[in-house]
Design an enzyme around this catalytic site. Structure first.
Site, PDB file in Angstrom:
ATOM      1  N   CYS A 150     -15.596 -93.887 -33.042  1.00 38.19           N
ATOM      2  CA  CYS A 150     -15.600 -93.031 -34.132  1.00 38.19           C
ATOM      3  C   CYS A 150     -16.039 -93.609 -35.532  1.00 38.19           C
ATOM      4  O   CYS A 150     -16.536 -93.170 -36.398  1.00 38.19           O
ATOM      5  CB  CYS A 150     -13.956 -92.459 -34.169  1.00 38.19           C
ATOM      6  SG  CYS A 150     -13.035 -93.521 -33.986  1.00 38.19           S
ATOM      7  N   HIS A 243     -11.810 -91.452 -41.529  1.00 36.61           N
ATOM      8  CA  HIS A 243     -11.985 -92.897 -41.426  1.00 36.61           C
ATOM      9  C   HIS A 243     -12.998 -93.107 -42.445  1.00 36.61           C
ATOM     10  O   HIS A 243     -14.021 -92.608 -42.805  1.00 36.61           O
ATOM     11  CB  HIS A 243     -12.767 -93.443 -40.160  1.00 36.61           C
ATOM     12  CG  HIS A 243     -11.795 -93.340 -38.764  1.00 36.61           C
ATOM     13  ND1 HIS A 243     -10.368 -92.872 -38.729  1.00 36.61           N
ATOM     14  CD2 HIS A 243     -12.305 -93.521 -37.651  1.00 36.61           C
ATOM     15  CE1 HIS A 243     -10.194 -92.698 -37.526  1.00 36.61           C
ATOM     16  NE2 HIS A 243     -11.116 -93.466 -36.833  1.00 36.61           N
TER      17      HIS A 243
HETATM   18  P1  NAP Z   1      -4.880 -88.429 -26.002  1.00 38.10           P
HETATM   19  O1  NAP Z   1      -4.682 -87.254 -27.205  1.00 38.10           O
HETATM   20  O2  NAP Z   1      -3.965 -89.394 -25.589  1.00 38.10           O
HETATM   21  O3  NAP Z   1      -5.394 -87.480 -24.713  1.00 38.10           O
HETATM   22  C1  NAP Z   1      -5.975 -88.060 -23.628  1.00 38.10           C
HETATM   23  C2  NAP Z   1      -6.326 -87.012 -22.352  1.00 38.10           C
HETATM   24  O4  NAP Z   1      -6.529 -87.712 -21.323  1.00 38.10           O
HETATM   25  C3  NAP Z   1      -5.184 -85.871 -22.309  1.00 38.10           C
HETATM   26  O5  NAP Z   1      -5.868 -84.662 -22.052  1.00 38.10           O
HETATM   27  C4  NAP Z   1      -4.504 -86.482 -20.890  1.00 38.10           C
HETATM   28  O6  NAP Z   1      -3.760 -85.563 -20.081  1.00 38.10           O
HETATM   29  C5  NAP Z   1      -5.664 -87.128 -20.332  1.00 38.10           C
HETATM   30  N1  NAP Z   1      -5.443 -87.998 -19.222  1.00 38.10           N
HETATM   31  C6  NAP Z   1      -4.446 -89.083 -19.346  1.00 38.10           C
HETATM   32  N2  NAP Z   1      -4.302 -89.749 -18.197  1.00 38.10           N
HETATM   33  C7  NAP Z   1      -4.925 -88.860 -17.177  1.00 38.10           C
HETATM   34  C8  NAP Z   1      -5.181 -89.207 -15.885  1.00 38.10           C
HETATM   35  N3  NAP Z   1      -4.675 -89.821 -15.083  1.00 38.10           N
HETATM   36  N4  NAP Z   1      -5.952 -88.259 -15.156  1.00 38.10           N
HETATM   37  C9  NAP Z   1      -6.448 -87.302 -15.994  1.00 38.10           C
HETATM   38  N5  NAP Z   1      -6.379 -86.991 -17.444  1.00 38.10           N
HETATM   39  C10 NAP Z   1      -5.729 -87.848 -18.062  1.00 38.10           C
HETATM   40  O7  NAP Z   1      -6.245 -89.252 -26.559  1.00 38.10           O
HETATM   41  P2  NAP Z   1      -7.545 -88.862 -27.347  1.00 38.10           P
HETATM   42  O8  NAP Z   1      -7.288 -89.292 -28.908  1.00 38.10           O
HETATM   43  O9  NAP Z   1      -7.870 -87.333 -27.543  1.00 38.10           O
HETATM   44  O10 NAP Z   1      -8.770 -89.714 -27.104  1.00 38.10           O
HETATM   45  C11 NAP Z   1      -9.490 -88.862 -25.859  1.00 38.10           C
HETATM   46  C12 NAP Z   1     -10.655 -90.010 -25.415  1.00 38.10           C
HETATM   47  O11 NAP Z   1     -11.791 -89.958 -26.714  1.00 38.10           O
HETATM   48  C13 NAP Z   1     -10.375 -91.627 -25.421  1.00 38.10           C
HETATM   49  O12 NAP Z   1     -11.017 -92.120 -24.631  1.00 38.10           O
HETATM   50  C14 NAP Z   1     -10.514 -92.198 -27.068  1.00 38.10           C
HETATM   51  O13 NAP Z   1     -10.634 -93.418 -26.928  1.00 38.10           O
HETATM   52  C15 NAP Z   1     -11.731 -91.220 -27.199  1.00 38.10           C
HETATM   53  N6  NAP Z   1     -11.796 -91.278 -28.736  1.00 38.10           N
HETATM   54  C16 NAP Z   1     -10.992 -90.634 -29.464  1.00 38.10           C
HETATM   55  C17 NAP Z   1     -11.075 -90.385 -31.061  1.00 38.10           C
HETATM   56  C18 NAP Z   1      -9.983 -90.132 -31.752  1.00 38.10           C
HETATM   57  O14 NAP Z   1     -10.070 -90.101 -33.014  1.00 38.10           O
HETATM   58  N7  NAP Z   1      -8.685 -89.878 -31.484  1.00 38.10           N
HETATM   59  C19 NAP Z   1     -12.150 -90.651 -31.547  1.00 38.10           C
HETATM   60  C20 NAP Z   1     -13.192 -91.261 -30.591  1.00 38.10           C
HETATM   61  C21 NAP Z   1     -13.207 -91.451 -29.360  1.00 38.10           C
HETATM   62  P3  NAP Z   1      -2.359 -84.973 -20.032  1.00 38.10           P
HETATM   63  O15 NAP Z   1      -2.288 -84.251 -21.230  1.00 38.10           O
HETATM   64  O16 NAP Z   1      -2.291 -84.267 -18.797  1.00 38.10           O
HETATM   65  O17 NAP Z   1      -1.839 -86.341 -20.330  1.00 38.10           O
END
Ligand code: NAP
Length: 349
Positions: A150, A243
């Site tokens: 990001c 950010h």
């Molecule tokens: P998050 O809120 O922690 O969400 C994670 C997601 O992954 C949830 O839907 C969760 O489902 C799922 N998950 C976790 N364990 C799993 C499993 N064993 N099998 C299938 N699904 C599973 O994280 P986020 O911030 O949305 O980030 C998502 C991705 O985008 C990450 O890889 C992160 O590094 C990337 N990212 C995030 C941002 C940001 O600003 N937040 C920016 C760029 C990239 P459950 O609800 O069922 O646990």
């Protein structure tokens, strides 16, 4: 036009929610499937998310009653948008690509793989050429394209016009990153409130390496990384979305402040593609000394622009300035959707 069916993996996380929000009323895409972990699968999206929905507007009616599925490659959709946690994304995304799905992902796992485009449509759309090579090498009928980190996305958007017009030799960047960048529930509130955390695991390494691939040239079935020296320092601050980055650059060719602002303002390389999520202006330059600010500016261009201000001479490198980007929209969900739109107009879906 018949809409393209989208499956969202990680639909219950903060990025997944944002994808669902941004695709409500999308002219080309409609969500047909949502999937997450076994903790949530089997329930309707509303049952899981009524207590967790955290991004403002209500859960769209069109997804409330969809049942959250397991992340198995049996979903009824034409493309996968992945917002999976990086601890599980690697294997799951590969499984989908192997089974013939185009996968546009936010997760870090495949970003630096040689044959995976690390895509910002305004910066390196020609890297789509790696898809054919990826499919041949891996024997897959589908493929993976990735969003950069990001902080990298807004940095590269800001650097691209300078790179094209003057060349870039060195970059120093200090980030002030929003809490939502850590997902949900993210940073414990007692660590975040009234505080600045001077370490985000793996972030500095990503910002120092990803731009070299993004600015790299595609030659002989490979991306040859660009050589720019980048030094990053990353901090987590108590801001919800957005950010900020303080950036200094050393340019290869001399210019003045007006030349740089002109390069920022003229930057609009994919205007003619008319992608629905593309910002009208990918870069907005603000002249007031106290801008940009997350509170005032993060939603400019629906969260899809890099907002720049405070351009001035740097006593060590050449010029310095401040950049703001919406980490959940341009830096994640909106970036993945824009990549999918670029795939569509290039007939990859
Ligand atoms: P998050 O809120 O922690 O969400 C994670 C997601 O992954 C949830 O839907 C969760 O489902 C799922 N998950 C976790 N364990 C799993 C499993 N064993 N099998 C299938 N699904 C599973 O994280 P986020 O911030 O949305 O980030 C998502 C991705 O985008 C990450 O890889 C992160 O590094 C990337 N990212 C995030 C941002 C940001 O600003 N937040 C920016 C760029 C990239 P459950 O609800 O069922 O646990």
């Amino acid at each position: 036009m018949k809409k393209i069916k989208v499956g969202v993996l990680g639909a219950t996380g903060v990025v997944g929610q944002m994808i669902i929000h941004l695709l409500e009323n999308h002219p080309w895409f409609e969500i047909s499937e949502i999937a997450a972990s076994e903790r949530t699968s089997g329930k309707t999206y509303a049952e899981v998310m009524d207590a967790r929905w955290s991004i403002g507007n209500e859960i769209p009616e069109t997804v409330r009653d969809l049942v959250v599925k397991d992340c198995n490659p049996k979903l009824d959709c034409d493309i996968i948008l992945s917002a999976l946690d990086s601890s599980v994304a690697f294997e799951i995304e590969e499984k989908f690509a192997k089974f013939g799905y185009p996968v546009s992902t936010n997760a870090m796992n495949h970003r630096m793989e040689e044959d995976v485009p690390l895509l910002i449509p305004e910066v390196n759309p020609n890297h789509l050429g790696m898809i054919k090579i990826q499919k041949e090498r891996r024997g897959w009928t589908g493929f993976i394209v990735a969003n950069p980190n990001c902080s990298t996305i807004q940095l590269c958007l800001a650097l691209k016009p300078l790179y094209d017009s003057f060349g870039i030799e060195k970059v120093m960047v200090t980030t002030m990153q929003a809490l939502s960048g850590a997902g949900y529930p993210g940073v414990p509130s007692l660590d975040a409130i009234d505080n600045v955390l001077p370490f985000i695991k793996g972030e500095e390494e990503k910002i120092e390496t990803e731009p070299l691939k993004i600015f790299g040239s595609l030659s002989n079935k490979k991306i040859i990384p660009e050589s720019i020296d980048i030094s990053a320092q990353c901090n987590r601050v108590a801001v919800k979305y957005g950010h900020m980055e303080s950036i200094s650059v050393k340019l290869s060719n001399t210019t003045d402040k007006d030349g740089i602002i002109k390069a920022f303002n003229n930057f609009n390389p994919i205007k003619n593609l008319c992608l629905p999520s593309a910002p009208k202006n990918p870069i907005i330059y603000l002249h007031n000394d106290n801008r940009p600010q997350p509170k005032l500016d993060v939603d400019a261009e629906n969260g899809m622009a890099s907002i720049i201000g405070r351009l001035r001479k740097c006593n060590i490198l050449d010029y310095k300035f401040t950049v703001l980007g919406h980490n959940l929209i341009r830096g994640a969900a909106g970036g993945t959707i824009l990549n999918a739109e670029l795939l569509k107009v290039n007939n990859y879906i």
